[in-house]
Design a protein around this motif. Structure first.
Motif, PDB file in Angstrom:
ATOM      1  N   SER A  42       0.843  -1.196   0.000  1.00  0.00           N
ATOM      2  CA  SER A  42       0.000   0.000   0.000  1.00  0.00           C
ATOM      3  C   SER A  42       0.874   1.240   0.000  1.00  0.00           C
ATOM      4  O   SER A  42       2.039   1.185   0.387  1.00  0.00           O
ATOM      5  CB  SER A  42      -0.896   0.030   1.248  1.00  0.00           C
ATOM      6  N   LEU A  44       0.402   5.770   0.584  1.00  0.00           N
ATOM      7  CA  LEU A  44      -0.423   6.936   0.843  1.00  0.00           C
ATOM      8  C   LEU A  44      -0.125   7.980  -0.230  1.00  0.00           C
ATOM      9  O   LEU A  44       1.031   8.347  -0.434  1.00  0.00           O
ATOM     10  CB  LEU A  44      -0.091   7.486   2.229  1.00  0.00           C
ATOM     11  N   ALA A  46      -1.000  11.791  -1.807  1.00  0.00           N
ATOM     12  CA  ALA A  46      -1.552  13.116  -1.530  1.00  0.00           C
ATOM     13  C   ALA A  46      -2.427  13.588  -2.684  1.00  0.00           C
ATOM     14  O   ALA A  46      -2.106  13.367  -3.856  1.00  0.00           O
ATOM     15  CB  ALA A  46      -0.428  14.116  -1.297  1.00  0.00           C
ATOM     16  N   ASN A  78      -8.401   0.853   2.524  1.00  0.00           N
ATOM     17  CA  ASN A  78      -9.418   0.800   3.575  1.00  0.00           C
ATOM     18  C   ASN A  78     -10.834   0.676   3.016  1.00  0.00           C
ATOM     19  O   ASN A  78     -11.792   1.010   3.698  1.00  0.00           O
ATOM     20  CB  ASN A  78      -9.306   2.021   4.483  1.00  0.00           C
ATOM     21  N   GLY A  81     -12.899   5.532   2.046  1.00  0.00           N
ATOM     22  CA  GLY A  81     -12.365   6.573   2.911  1.00  0.00           C
ATOM     23  C   GLY A  81     -13.466   7.534   3.306  1.00  0.00           C
ATOM     24  O   GLY A  81     -14.421   7.740   2.554  1.00  0.00           O
ATOM     25  N   TYR A  92      -5.658  12.616   1.732  1.00  0.00           N
ATOM     26  CA  TYR A  92      -4.769  11.576   1.211  1.00  0.00           C
ATOM     27  C   TYR A  92      -5.616  10.354   0.899  1.00  0.00           C
ATOM     28  O   TYR A  92      -6.648  10.129   1.521  1.00  0.00           O
ATOM     29  CB  TYR A  92      -3.720  11.181   2.253  1.00  0.00           C
ATOM     30  N   VAL A  93      -5.137   9.554  -0.045  1.00  0.00           N
ATOM     31  CA  VAL A  93      -5.803   8.302  -0.380  1.00  0.00           C
ATOM     32  C   VAL A  93      -4.793   7.181  -0.184  1.00  0.00           C
ATOM     33  O   VAL A  93      -3.674   7.250  -0.697  1.00  0.00           O
ATOM     34  CB  VAL A  93      -6.322   8.321  -1.838  1.00  0.00           C
ATOM     35  N   SER A  94      -5.210   6.162   0.572  1.00  0.00           N
ATOM     36  CA  SER A  94      -4.363   4.991   0.777  1.00  0.00           C
ATOM     37  C   SER A  94      -4.723   3.961  -0.291  1.00  0.00           C
ATOM     38  O   SER A  94      -5.815   3.391  -0.267  1.00  0.00           O
ATOM     39  CB  SER A  94      -4.586   4.419   2.179  1.00  0.00           C
ATOM     40  N   ARG A  96      -3.992   0.402  -2.397  1.00  0.00           N
ATOM     41  CA  ARG A  96      -3.435  -0.943  -2.211  1.00  0.00           C
ATOM     42  C   ARG A  96      -3.332  -1.611  -3.570  1.00  0.00           C
ATOM     43  O   ARG A  96      -4.247  -1.525  -4.393  1.00  0.00           O
ATOM     44  CB  ARG A  96      -4.348  -1.763  -1.304  1.00  0.00           C
TER      45      ARG A  96
END
Length: 145
Positions: A42, A44, A46, A78, A81, A92-94, A96
């Protein structure tokens, strides 16, 4: 409805719909250099923006882009979000990488989508029992496959 947007980084792109009928507003990576997400890992990413929702009874929900997920195995780490109405920091976007191949995110790439939705103000009341239904306590698979 108007949502205020503040650019937190140079080169940030304000969320926008790809078509007039699109439900989601595209979110764009705002990064100084490419980010390679290795297979099974994964990262993170911006967005370079912060938002101000017009009501505490709203939230911004961030979802995967179906094309990235289907073609490249890139989705949200996740699942969904949530940007709360009182959050003023950078979004921010996580992401994967669910695929077997590394994937490289580039500057200004559309990587997720945001939908603004109402959030009902609720409170909880503890009770001794709940009203019965036909389903009752039947859980996973109780109504069929």
């Amino acid at each position: 409805m108007v949502v205020k947007v503040q650019k937190k980084r140079e080169g940030a792109i304000i969320p926008q719909r790809a078509t007039v009928g699109a439900a989601g507003l595209d979110l764009y990576a705002c990064i100084d250099e490419d980010i390679t997400i290795k297979a099974g890992e994964s990262a993170l990413v911006a967005m370079g923006i912060a938002i101000e929702l017009p009501s505490k009874e709203m939230a911004a929900f961030i979802f995967a882009r179906s094309g990235l997920a289907t073609k490249f195995g890139i989705s949200l780490a996740n699942s969904v979000g949530v940007v709360d109405s009182d959050y003023r920091g950078e979004i921010y976007v996580s992401l994967r990488n669910f695929s077997a191949k590394d994937y490289t995110v580039k500057q200004n790439e559309r990587i997720a989508q945001m939908i603004i939705m109402p959030v009902l103000p609720v409170s909880f009341c503890e009770v001794e029992s709940l009203e019965s239904t036909v389903r009752g306590e039947g859980g996973f698979g109780s109504t069929g496959k």
